[in-house]
Design a protein around this motif. Structure first.
Motif, PDB file in Angstrom:
ATOM      1  N   LYS A  89       0.866  -1.186   0.000  1.00  0.00           N
ATOM      2  CA  LYS A  89       0.000   0.000   0.000  1.00  0.00           C
ATOM      3  C   LYS A  89       0.901   1.235   0.000  1.00  0.00           C
ATOM      4  CE  LYS A  89      -4.023   1.747   2.533  1.00  0.00           C
ATOM      5  NZ  LYS A  89      -3.621   3.153   2.545  1.00  0.00           N
ATOM      6  N   PRO A  90       0.685   2.150  -0.950  1.00  0.00           N
ATOM      7  CA  PRO A  90       1.583   3.315  -0.985  1.00  0.00           C
ATOM      8  C   PRO A  90       1.399   4.206   0.250  1.00  0.00           C
ATOM      9  CG  PRO A  90      -0.168   3.532  -2.630  1.00  0.00           C
ATOM     10  CD  PRO A  90      -0.322   2.176  -2.010  1.00  0.00           C
ATOM     11  N   LEU A 148      -3.443  12.027  -6.783  1.00  0.00           N
ATOM     12  CA  LEU A 148      -2.881  11.118  -7.791  1.00  0.00           C
ATOM     13  C   LEU A 148      -3.673   9.809  -7.867  1.00  0.00           C
ATOM     14  CD1 LEU A 148       0.922  11.439  -6.864  1.00  0.00           C
ATOM     15  CD2 LEU A 148      -0.306  12.698  -8.630  1.00  0.00           C
ATOM     16  N   SER A 149      -3.566   9.136  -9.012  1.00  0.00           N
ATOM     17  CA  SER A 149      -4.174   7.805  -9.142  1.00  0.00           C
ATOM     18  C   SER A 149      -3.376   6.812  -8.293  1.00  0.00           C
ATOM     19  CB  SER A 149      -4.147   7.350 -10.605  1.00  0.00           C
ATOM     20  OG  SER A 149      -2.809   7.029 -10.983  1.00  0.00           O
ATOM     21  N   HIS A 150      -3.940   5.619  -8.098  1.00  0.00           N
ATOM     22  CA  HIS A 150      -3.250   4.584  -7.315  1.00  0.00           C
ATOM     23  C   HIS A 150      -1.855   4.313  -7.905  1.00  0.00           C
ATOM     24  CE1 HIS A 150      -2.417   0.818  -5.249  1.00  0.00           C
ATOM     25  NE2 HIS A 150      -2.248   0.248  -6.421  1.00  0.00           N
ATOM     26  N   LEU A 156       5.246   7.575  -7.022  1.00  0.00           N
ATOM     27  CA  LEU A 156       5.777   8.603  -6.121  1.00  0.00           C
ATOM     28  C   LEU A 156       6.526   7.939  -4.969  1.00  0.00           C
ATOM     29  CD1 LEU A 156       6.155  11.448  -5.070  1.00  0.00           C
ATOM     30  CD2 LEU A 156       3.824  11.373  -4.127  1.00  0.00           C
ATOM     31  N   GLU A 157       5.957   6.858  -4.439  1.00  0.00           N
ATOM     32  CA  GLU A 157       6.641   6.204  -3.320  1.00  0.00           C
ATOM     33  C   GLU A 157       7.966   5.588  -3.768  1.00  0.00           C
ATOM     34  OE1 GLU A 157       5.834   3.531   0.604  1.00  0.00           O
ATOM     35  OE2 GLU A 157       4.631   3.099  -1.158  1.00  0.00           O
ATOM     36  N   ALA A 176      -0.073  -4.567  -8.341  1.00  0.00           N
ATOM     37  CA  ALA A 176      -1.434  -4.797  -7.826  1.00  0.00           C
ATOM     38  C   ALA A 176      -2.295  -3.543  -7.978  1.00  0.00           C
ATOM     39  CB  ALA A 176      -1.369  -5.210  -6.355  1.00  0.00           C
ATOM     40  N   GLY A 177      -3.480  -3.712  -8.553  1.00  0.00           N
ATOM     41  CA  GLY A 177      -4.438  -2.616  -8.675  1.00  0.00           C
ATOM     42  C   GLY A 177      -4.123  -1.596  -9.741  1.00  0.00           C
ATOM     43  N   MET A 178      -3.122  -1.879 -10.606  1.00  0.00           N
ATOM     44  CA  MET A 178      -2.754  -0.900 -11.637  1.00  0.00           C
ATOM     45  C   MET A 178      -3.439  -1.205 -12.967  1.00  0.00           C
ATOM     46  SD  MET A 178       1.258  -0.024 -11.314  1.00  0.00           S
ATOM     47  CE  MET A 178       1.919   0.849  -9.904  1.00  0.00           C
ATOM     48  N   THR A 179      -3.610  -0.157 -13.771  1.00  0.00           N
ATOM     49  CA  THR A 179      -4.103  -0.336 -15.138  1.00  0.00           C
ATOM     50  C   THR A 179      -2.956  -0.931 -15.970  1.00  0.00           C
ATOM     51  OG1 THR A 179      -3.298   1.810 -15.866  1.00  0.00           O
ATOM     52  CG2 THR A 179      -5.505   1.758 -14.918  1.00  0.00           C
TER      53      THR A 179
END
Length: 246
Positions: A89-90, A148-150, A156-157, A176-179
């Motif tokens: 999780k970012p 920002l998007s996920h 960024l992290e 995980a969870g990305m387009t």
């Protein structure tokens, strides 16, 4: 290629359950490695041990050219020695801009009081601009991180970790969870980062791993089951039985 990190014969038991079982692993100074394996294979515990969060019952972990023992260091000392870790999780400062997030992460030696009076020099601002282009957020520097998007928060992290100039970057399930487009860009960021440092990626997404085009280590029941190219390990009968066949 000289070795940056060498883990030898490491075991750790929690309440009678052996999470890591006589595990050995090595990675070079500038190398990209993917780690795969079923749930409970020991992937997270492996990262916990390297970062000092969990202490093994036995084994050695040697670091850098002088082969110093990471087991003698605290979590903070290990981070300062150059081990950076990104969790699934970012964790970014949502109310601060992208630029402020990256500035806060820069590896300047700043104590708690120095931070209060610190003003970024031009070279700090230049470094942040370079980092922002590297992670694909050059146009987003003034934006709040919370907008920002996920996928962008994940980048960024990663940028904040790169700002600390780690020699080893541990990244947990970045896709995980990305387009699909975000996943592709994440691949580029990690491949580029591994030109100058060691990068270990724990991931379940086989397509993502194929794009990384790197050596793969398969963990099972806390040990290395197989190692080699993705094609090599996915053709291994034991790997198919314990992981891919599910």
């Amino acid at each position: 290629m000289s070795t940056l990190l060498e883990v030898s014969g490491v075991s750790v038991t929690f309440d009678g359950f052996r999470a890591i079982n006589n595990l050995s692993f090595a990675i070079g100074q500038a190398e990209l490695r993917a780690i795969i394996g079923p749930n409970g294979a020991g992937k997270t515990t492996f990262m916990d041990i390297i970062t000092g969060k969990t202490r093994p019952d036995s084994g050695t972990i040697l670091w850098g050219e002088k082969s110093v023992s990471l087991l003698k260091m605290s979590e903070a000392q290990i981070a300062r020695a150059g081990v950076g870790r990104k969790f699934q999780k970012p964790t970014v400062f949502e109310d601060q801009s992208v630029q402020e997030n990256l500035l806060m992460a820069l590896s300047n030696a700043r104590g708690p009081f120095a931070v209060l009076v610190w003003r970024p020099a031009q070279e700090d601002l230049d470094r942040v601009r370079d980092l922002a282009s590297e992670i694909g957020l050059a146009d987003a520097l003034p934006r709040k991180a919370g907008e920002l998007s996920h996928g962008q928060k994940q980048w960024l992290e990663i940028g904040m970790l790169l700002a600390q100039e780690p020699r080893l970057l541990l990244v947990d399930e970045p896709a995980a969870g990305m387009t699909p487009a975000e996943r592709e860009h994440t691949t580029e960021i990690l491949v580029e980062a591994a030109r100058t440092r060691a990068v270990v990626v724990v991931e379940h997404d086989m397509e993502f791993i194929r794009r990384l085009n790197c050596r793969v280590t398969v963990l099972h029941e806390g040990s290395v089951l197989a190692e080699g190219s993705l094609d090599h390990v996915t053709a291994n009968k034991e790997v198919i039985d314990v992981y891919l066949g599910r």
